[in-house]
Structures are given as C-alpha cells and as structure tokens.
Design a protein around this motif. Structure first.
Motif, PDB file in Angstrom:
ATOM      1  N   PRO A  22      -1.738 -12.494  15.995  1.00 37.02           N
ATOM      2  CA  PRO A  22      -0.825 -11.825  15.072  1.00 37.02           C
ATOM      3  C   PRO A  22      -1.426 -11.696  13.670  1.00 37.02           C
ATOM      4  N   MET A  23      -1.257 -10.524  13.092  1.00 35.95           N
ATOM      5  CA  MET A  23      -1.309 -10.384  11.647  1.00 35.95           C
ATOM      6  C   MET A  23       0.149 -10.448  11.231  1.00 35.95           C
ATOM      7  N   ALA A  24       0.613 -11.656  10.935  1.00 33.77           N
ATOM      8  CA  ALA A  24       2.038 -11.945  10.824  1.00 33.77           C
ATOM      9  C   ALA A  24       2.601 -11.396   9.515  1.00 33.77           C
ATOM     10  N   GLN A  25       3.368 -10.334   9.636  1.00 30.89           N
ATOM     11  CA  GLN A  25       3.957  -9.690   8.459  1.00 30.89           C
ATOM     12  C   GLN A  25       5.280 -10.379   8.122  1.00 30.89           C
ATOM     13  N   ILE A  26       5.346 -10.947   6.940  1.00 26.18           N
ATOM     14  CA  ILE A  26       6.524 -11.680   6.498  1.00 26.18           C
ATOM     15  C   ILE A  26       7.482 -10.694   5.830  1.00 26.18           C
ATOM     16  N   GLY A  27       8.491 -10.277   6.581  1.00 31.22           N
ATOM     17  CA  GLY A  27       9.452  -9.289   6.132  1.00 31.22           C
ATOM     18  C   GLY A  27      10.201  -8.755   7.344  1.00 31.22           C
ATOM     19  N   PHE A  28      11.277  -8.063   7.142  1.00 32.16           N
ATOM     20  CA  PHE A  28      11.847  -7.709   5.853  1.00 32.16           C
ATOM     21  C   PHE A  28      13.018  -8.644   5.554  1.00 32.16           C
ATOM     22  N   MET A  29      13.923  -8.276   4.642  1.00 31.77           N
ATOM     23  CA  MET A  29      14.946  -9.205   4.178  1.00 31.77           C
ATOM     24  C   MET A  29      16.097  -9.342   5.176  1.00 31.77           C
ATOM     25  N   PRO A  30      16.393 -10.563   5.612  1.00 34.94           N
ATOM     26  CA  PRO A  30      17.572 -10.768   6.467  1.00 34.94           C
ATOM     27  C   PRO A  30      18.844 -10.307   5.762  1.00 34.94           C
ATOM     28  N   GLU A  31      19.795  -9.845   6.541  1.00 37.86           N
ATOM     29  CA  GLU A  31      21.035  -9.291   5.984  1.00 37.86           C
ATOM     30  C   GLU A  31      21.768 -10.307   5.114  1.00 37.86           C
ATOM     31  N   ALA A  32      21.836 -11.558   5.568  1.00 41.26           N
ATOM     32  CA  ALA A  32      22.588 -12.578   4.823  1.00 41.26           C
ATOM     33  C   ALA A  32      21.915 -12.951   3.517  1.00 41.26           C
ATOM     34  N   GLU A  47      14.180  14.132  12.874  1.00 38.09           N
ATOM     35  CA  GLU A  47      14.804  15.260  12.181  1.00 38.09           C
ATOM     36  C   GLU A  47      15.395  14.862  10.828  1.00 38.09           C
ATOM     37  N   ASN A  48      15.481  13.563  10.545  1.00 37.69           N
ATOM     38  CA  ASN A  48      16.093  13.067   9.314  1.00 37.69           C
ATOM     39  C   ASN A  48      15.073  12.912   8.196  1.00 37.69           C
ATOM     40  N   LYS A  49      15.567  12.755   6.976  1.00 40.48           N
ATOM     41  CA  LYS A  49      14.697  12.465   5.845  1.00 40.48           C
ATOM     42  C   LYS A  49      14.100  11.064   5.997  1.00 40.48           C
ATOM     43  N   TYR A  50      12.821  10.944   5.696  1.00 43.99           N
ATOM     44  CA  TYR A  50      12.147   9.664   5.865  1.00 43.99           C
ATOM     45  C   TYR A  50      12.819   8.579   5.026  1.00 43.99           C
ATOM     46  N   GLY A  51      13.284   8.940   3.841  1.00 44.58           N
ATOM     47  CA  GLY A  51      13.888   7.960   2.941  1.00 44.58           C
ATOM     48  C   GLY A  51      15.168   7.335   3.469  1.00 44.58           C
ATOM     49  N   ASP A  52      15.725   7.896   4.535  1.00 44.96           N
ATOM     50  CA  ASP A  52      16.951   7.329   5.102  1.00 44.96           C
ATOM     51  C   ASP A  52      16.731   5.957   5.736  1.00 44.96           C
ATOM     52  N   ILE A  53      15.477   5.587   5.974  1.00 43.41           N
ATOM     53  CA  ILE A  53      15.213   4.290   6.618  1.00 43.41           C
ATOM     54  C   ILE A  53      15.411   3.122   5.656  1.00 43.41           C
ATOM     55  N   TYR A  54      15.388   3.377   4.358  1.00 45.10           N
ATOM     56  CA  TYR A  54      15.380   2.287   3.375  1.00 45.10           C
ATOM     57  C   TYR A  54      16.803   1.801   3.106  1.00 45.10           C
ATOM     58  N   THR A  55      17.190   0.763   3.809  1.00 45.40           N
ATOM     59  CA  THR A  55      18.552   0.238   3.693  1.00 45.40           C
ATOM     60  C   THR A  55      18.511  -1.211   3.190  1.00 45.40           C
ATOM     61  N   GLY A  56      19.508  -2.016   3.558  1.00 45.19           N
ATOM     62  CA  GLY A  56      19.651  -3.347   2.975  1.00 45.19           C
ATOM     63  C   GLY A  56      18.498  -4.298   3.195  1.00 45.19           C
ATOM     64  N   TRP A  57      17.665  -4.042   4.204  1.00 50.00           N
ATOM     65  CA  TRP A  57      16.515  -4.925   4.472  1.00 50.00           C
ATOM     66  C   TRP A  57      15.405  -4.798   3.431  1.00 50.00           C
TER      67      TRP A  57
END
Length: 563
Positions: free
Chosen positions: A130-140, A155-165
């Motif tokens: 593994p190249m162990a990637q530490i992320g992303f942020m847990p919801e809690a 078909e969606n805008k790429y920026g739509d992926i950036y949410t609470g994590w």
C-alpha cells in the motif's frame, strides 16, 4: 492493417516477415549502446492508483490486481482514495468508503478496520504494497459534514464530488488518534517489517477542491498526521503534499509553502522547527482536446508539471535527495470521465494510450536526471470500473476483466532488465523538446533500452499527439556492445493487430453482452503478443541490426537473451 516487415540482420544474416508496409524512404535509425550505462532502470512504472477503493476486492478488481502483481519483478505499490471516508462500503464512481471511524452517542470514537483490512489484505496476498493515503475526513469529524455522500456521474460537473469529506477536522487531536490507531492496527495485523515497507501520505490534491481548508490548515493537519504516524511506528515513511499541477501559480505557492514549513516552520504539535518528511509527492497531468473531430494529446503539459515539481524539490538542498513519487501521472485528470460525455478521452481504449505511456515514462527518467533528483515512482491513475459497459472510455487498464492495450506497456516494462543504457541522440525529440512543444511536428520515434548480464531489451514507440492515420515507420534498430554469442530475439508488439482486445471487440461488432466464447477470445487478445516466433541469431563483432515496420501509435519491445 498494413502488413508489416520485420528483419533481423546480423552482419549479412537476415530473415524477414513478408509484407508491404508503406514505409518512409529513409528508415529511422535508433542506436543503442549497451556499453554506455546510465544507472539503474528504476521501476518507476510499478505504481498504480484509483478513486474507488471498494473495487479492490470485487471480482474484476481482484483479477486485475493479480495481473498487475505478476507483471513486475518488484512489489507493485497501490494508492487509493477515501480510505477513511464514512459509509457502507458500496462502490460508486469517484466514491468509496470504509466506515473506519464513527462516534457513539457520547462522541466517543468507534474504530472499525474491517473494510480497510479487506482492501489491504487483497494487496498483501498478491505481494503488493500500500501507498497508504490518509484521508478523507470521516463524517463525524468534519467541520462541514453535510452533504456528505455525493451521487456523481460523468455527465455531472466534476466539482459536485467535493462534499463533507473534504473539510478539516473539528478536533485535530481526534484526527491524530485515528491516524495513530490505524498505523498501530496495521503493525499488529501485518507486522512491523511489512508496514515499514509502505508509504504513508496525507490527503490528495489539497490545492484544489479536495481540501476545503486553507494552506495553513493543511500544514497543521500534516503536523498532527506525521506526528501520529511516527508515534505509532517511528520507522514508518511519511510524505506529502500531493499537490496537482505544480506548473500553475496556485499549486506552486501551496507546494513551496509546504516545503518551507518542512524546513523552517513551527510544528503545530511539538513546537519545534519543521516536520517529518521521508518522501515528496505531487501530480502531473496532460491535457487532450478534440481538433477537427480527432483527439490531440498534450504530453508537453504533463512534462511541464513534472519539470516544475522537480525544480521545486531541487531548490531545497536539505530535501533534494528525498525520494519523489509522482502520486498521479496521466494524460489528463479524470479517470471516471468517460468518452461518451468527454469525447477528448477517446484515446483510452486503443493504442494511443499505450504509445503515450511508453513515450512519457521514458521522459520522466530524463527529467529526473536533468534535475538531479531521486524519482522513486510515478503512479498511473487507472484501474477498472466494475460492471460498467464494455470499453466505455474510462481511463482504466481493463474492462469487465479484459485487459486493454495500455496494460501491455507495463508488461513490457516488467520484462526490461535492470541497467539503463544509452539510446544515442539525434532523433526528432528529446525530453526538452516535448516539454516545450509537445509532439506536434514529426512523430516521436524513440526508444528506452536496458540490459543485464544475460539479456538486453529495447522498447521502441511511434507516438504523435494527433490521433490521425499515418504510414508505418521503417525502423533500423542498431544494438552495439552485444557479446559474440548465439542469442534468441523476441519481438513483442502493441498495435491494431497485436495485444489489442479493443480492435478484436470492434471486429465482433462491439457486442454489449459478449458470449462466453467471445469473452475468452477477448481475454486472449488482451495479453501481450509477439510479432513473430522467436529468432535465433549469431552475433559477430558485437553488433546487430534489426529492421522492422512500426505503425503509428505502436510500441515494440525487442528482447535479446543469451547464455
């Protein structure tokens, strides 16, 4: 396909494959000097990554990982996003989750490594790392948790992926404890020696929407993360910052702010100067587009990013010799942006992706040498997309369990012995011209060569940024410094007729649901194939000349072995 001509000539000895390739009047002379060593041919290509970690243990994911593990003499490193994301472990495009961290009603941490273990077990069982990637942020733990899970499609805008994590933690101490518990759990499960061979790194592309905090907040998170990793395992290897596009102003400023902190900054945890850094990461991408209905790649954009990233690293004397991992190194930026909604990505199924890969990886070695830096790896951000339509046009290595042409370039790399040797200059392109101009004039016809005590290998490509028809190139491959012995010559090829499941699928009529017999035929077509049967030759005077035709966007590997 135009019939190709191949002849192996040693002094006056020649054998040929009959044919009538349309060749230029003058062959392209490629001269390889086995006596002129350039140092180890590091397996920088033996690194892969993907967005969707839950594909790892699905049927086609496990099959592909097995194939990737077998193509390399050294352990392959794998990097995946979303290893700490909250959720049910069901994969989707640009999404993954492990539910490693939740909290009870009183806000007390609850750790569950079941899915993380399932992912890493799949790697370890195959001898991968593994190249162990530490992320992303847990919801809690997120400062802005809602909305958390996205439902993204090409078909969606790429920026739509950036949410609470994508947000910073509410409590850096809780975050650090999560990291500490993960590393300690890994040591307990796999052993200290095994985990010491991994690479731990923080986040992904924090200079764009993947990180909704500031530069200073990322640096603070790095201090807490690195401290936790080292407390859990002092000999663990920790790195960052995984910025993308170092040639842009914003990325360059982020990168240098991080590097300045490593050298001179005040550590948010210890109060001392600097922070632990064992390797350095950044990303580099090309930029294809459609020109008059045809795909035009831009390898120059990718090489300029690599060049700037290496230039930044080289400007820090105390960090210059640290290993560099280009954490994502690809022709463009979105593996899940399919061809149907992004037609500039039509290069992905056929041989253009494979020839681009051969030509670009060779120049990564040259750029590292020019800057005097230590390039350890370059992660190809391509894997597979489970249960999607056949050859949909994702940036992947296989489709529905069938290997695509690009995977065969990595099989070629895996067959190349360990010492890089000189390919004499004088050909149309070197790394500097492609960096500055890309490949917009004549074709880039060049080679990468290596040897060991009992063999030599030369990878030759015929690449152009424009995916347009062109005559085959006549190649005159001259190899000097061979022993005067009997040897076997094997010629492997990727073109429209060899090592190409996509062309076979199209000849079948592009079936949406291939039969069992058709799938077996496609699987066979997806493997690396030889252009003809192996040839036995006798070398005299230490030289051999091998003449053959190489189609546009084709790649050859000529392997010579002796006793």
């Amino acid at each position: 396909m135009k019939t190709s001509l191949l002849c192996f000539c040693v002094l006056f000895l020649a054998t040929a494959i009959p044919g009538s390739a349309q060749n230029p009047a003058s062959p392209v002379a490629i001269q390889v000097d086995l006596a002129a060593e350039k140092g180890p041919l590091k397996p920088i290509w033996a690194w892969f990554g993907y967005d969707e970690p839950n594909y790892t243990y699905m049927k086609d994911g496990k099959k592909l990982l097995t194939e990737i593990s077998k193509l390399s003499k050294v352990p392959v490193y794998v990097r995946a996003h979303s290893m700490l994301v909250t959720g049910d472990g069901v994969a989707a495009l640009k999404w993954g989750s492990t539910n490693a961290y939740t909290e009870d009603a009183n806000g007390k941490p609850v750790y569950d490594w079941t899915i993380v273990d399932r992912i890493f077990d799949t790697y370890i069982e195959r001898g991968m790392k593994p190249m162990a990637q530490i992320g992303f942020m847990p919801e809690a733990m997120s400062t802005h948790p809602q909305p958390y899970k996205h439902n993204w499609g090409p078909e969606n805008k790429y920026g739509d992926i950036y949410t609470g994590w994508a947000y910073p933690p509410k409590d850096y101490q809780k975050w650090a404890e999560l990291v500490y518990q993960w590393v300690r759990h890994s040591v307990d499960r796999y052993g200290q020696k095994e985990v010491e061979s991994w690479y731990w790194e923080l986040w992904n592309e924090p200079n764009i929407g993947y990180w909704k905090g500031t530069v200073d907040e990322y640096i603070k998170l790095y201090d807490y993360t690195a401290d936790a990793v080292k407390r859990a395992l002092p000999t663990a290897r920790m790195g960052g910052p995984e910025v993308t596009g170092p040639n842009s102003d914003g990325s360059r400023k982020f990168f240098t702010a991080f590097m300045d902190h490593i050298v001179n900054g005040k550590n948010a945890v210890t109060g001392q100067t600097g922070a632990p850094l064992d390797f350095i990461t950044f990303h580099a991408k090309g930029s294809p587009k459609l020109v008059n209905g045809a795909v035009q790649m831009n390898m120059g954009t990718q090489l300029r990013d690599i060049n700037k990233g290496m230039e930044i690293v080289a400007s820090y004397p105390s960090l210059k010799n640290l290993p560099i991992v280009i954490g994502e190194s690809d022709p463009e930026g979105c593996a899940a942006c399919s061809e149907d909604f992004h037609p500039q990505n039509a290069y992905r199924n056929g041989t253009m992706y494979s020839s681009y890969t051969a030509a670009s990886f060779a120049r990564k070695y040259d750029l590292a040498a020019a800057h005097g830096v230590n390039l350890l790896g370059a992660v190809t951000w391509a894997f597979e997309f489970e249960d999607q339509p056949w050859f949909r046009g994702f940036r992947d290595l296989a489709t529905n369990g069938v290997d695509k042409p690009v995977l065969n370039v990595f099989r070629m790399f895996g067959m190349m012995p360990g010492q890089r040797v000189t390919v004499k200059s004088g050909l149309a392109y070197d790394y500097a011209r492609i960096r500055d101009q890309s490949v917009r004039a004549e074709a880039d016809i060049n080679a990468l060569a290596s040897k060991d005590a009992k063999s030599a290998a030369v990878m030759v490509w015929n690449y152009h940024d424009d995916n347009l028809p062109a005559p085959d190139a006549a190649i005159s491959l001259q190899v000097d410094g061979l022993p005067n012995k009997q040897m076997e010559v094997q010629h492997y090829r990727i073109d429209n007729e060899h090592s190409n499941s996509y062309e076979v699928w199209k000849k079948m009529g592009s079936p949406k649901a291939p039969t069992t017999a058709q799938i077996a035929e496609l699987e066979k077509a997806g493997q690396l194939q030889q252009l003809k049967s192996p040839e036995q030759i006798k070398v005299k005077g230490g030289k051999a000349t091998l003449n053959f035709a190489l189609p546009r966007q084709g790649v050859s590997l000529v392997k010579m072995t002796w006793k």
